[in-house]
Design an enzyme around this catalytic site. Structure first.
Site, PDB file in Angstrom:
ATOM      1  N   HIS A 199       0.838  -1.200   0.000  1.00  0.00           N
ATOM      2  CA  HIS A 199       0.000   0.000   0.000  1.00  0.00           C
ATOM      3  C   HIS A 199       0.867   1.242   0.000  1.00  0.00           C
ATOM      4  CE1 HIS A 199      -2.430   3.120   2.335  1.00  0.00           C
ATOM      5  NE2 HIS A 199      -3.046   2.998   1.175  1.00  0.00           N
ATOM      6  N   SER A 200       0.610   2.162  -0.941  1.00  0.00           N
ATOM      7  CA  SER A 200       1.277   3.455  -0.986  1.00  0.00           C
ATOM      8  C   SER A 200       2.806   3.256  -1.028  1.00  0.00           C
ATOM      9  CB  SER A 200       0.828   4.291   0.218  1.00  0.00           C
ATOM     10  OG  SER A 200       1.095   5.659   0.024  1.00  0.00           O
ATOM     11  N   TYR A 201       3.544   3.791  -0.060  1.00  0.00           N
ATOM     12  CA  TYR A 201       4.994   3.576  -0.023  1.00  0.00           C
ATOM     13  C   TYR A 201       5.344   2.092   0.001  1.00  0.00           C
ATOM     14  CZ  TYR A 201       9.544   2.852   2.171  1.00  0.00           C
ATOM     15  OH  TYR A 201      10.805   2.381   2.471  1.00  0.00           O
TER      16      TYR A 201
END
Length: 322
Positions: A73-75
């Site tokens: 998720h994301s980073y």
């Protein structure tokens, strides 16, 4: 293997993990070094992307995990991409949940340049940045905002400055992108996936789908992952091997929907969820009397993910449902 993003920890998956467990999957939700219960490490300010990749790759190797679906998720997409490229023989599929999808030589700041200014504004000095307010990422439920604020911890800035090392991902690895429609930072990434003929799914939610749409997200992940019987630790892994990996095999910790969940958690696990499931935490294992915020393991049950408005494009060819 669920890998959190900036300022997060394994705790952020506590709504989603029980649904995947109930569907028969072995679930790991490790916390990366320098964050959540692994914060206040003397190395915090110097921790970068390479340290996170090393840490997660080490977990896969110590636990002798194969057939893994990596969800970043994301980073977290930076980390899962690095791990999948390093250990392709252990990874069955890669899922980017509203995430960075770097090539070798690219950093988070390269891919989303405005983040450089955001991190400068959030700087605590000494190489860390305080958490970005979840409301700025579209979270609009007051309970969710409070919960995310209470659990988020400072992020080492070097994680976003450091470019992804090589090698590149193998072309044969199945990759899926899940876009959260109420957050625009990764809209261009989803368009790029479509242009390359890669599968894209969409959820009508803010950046934290695992918080606001756990049932719909579980349904998409179960489609993207190979069957549950293929996603597990090696059958021959001994207790000694698991001990070396930092895993507490068969620890009796409740895995009910309240474990580490924020107020009003909407976990729809259906029949068959085991409330005395074993917990395998991998990284950052909590004490034996702790709730399973870092990973839950069970091998039976069913999950009802029929509700919601998730849309998927081209997912059927990635693998069977659990």
């Amino acid at each position: 293997m669920l890998v959190h993003g900036s300022w997060g920890g394994g705790w952020i998956w506590s709504r989603l993990a029980p649904l995947l467990v109930a569907a028969g999957h072995q679930v790991y939700a490790p916390t990366l070094p320098g964050l959540a219960e692994r914060a206040n490490d003397p190395r915090d300010a110097s921790i970068g992307l390479s340290e996170h990749i090393d840490d997660l790759a080490g977990l896969l190797e110590r636990a002798d995990l194969t057939g893994v679906t990596l969800v970043g998720h994301s980073y977290g997409g930076m980390v899962t991409t690095g791990v999948a490229a390093r250990l392709p023989e252990r990874v069955a599929a890669l899922v980017h949940l509203d995430a960075f999808t770097p090539l070798p030589g690219q950093s988070c700041f390269d891919l989303v340049p405005w983040l450089t200014d955001v991190f400068a504004e959030l700087s605590e000095g000494g190489g860390t940045a305080r958490p970005l307010d979840p409301a700025a990422l579209g979270v609009d439920d007051p309970d969710d905002v409070d919960w995310l604020r209470a659990h988020s911890t400072a992020m080492p800035v070097r994680t976003h400055q450091e470019p992804l090392p090589g090698p590149a991902l193998p072309d044969t690895l199945p990759v899926t992108f899940i876009r959260c429609l109420r957050f625009d930072a990764f809209a261009a990434t989803a368009d790029d996936f479509r242009a390359r003929g890669l599968p894209v799914a969409e959820l009508d939610c803010h950046h934290f789908a695992q918080v606001s749409r756990p049932a719909e997200l579980a349904s998409l992940l179960l489609t993207a992952a190979p069957p549950a019987t293929e996603v597990s630790a090696s059958a021959g892994a001994s207790p000694e091997t698991k001990a070396k990996a930092g895993i507490r095999a068969e620890a009796e910790v409740r895995a009910d929907t309240g474990a580490g969940a924020p107020p009003g958690a909407r976990v729809e696990a259906g029949a068959g969820v085991e409330t005395g499931a074993g917990v395998e935490t991998g990284i950052g294992a909590p004490p034996s009397n702790a709730k399973p915020e870092n990973g839950t393991v069970a091998r039976s049950g069913a999950v009802d993910c029929s509700e919601g408005s998730a849309r998927s494009e081209g997912l059927a060819g990635i693998g069977g449902t659990a």
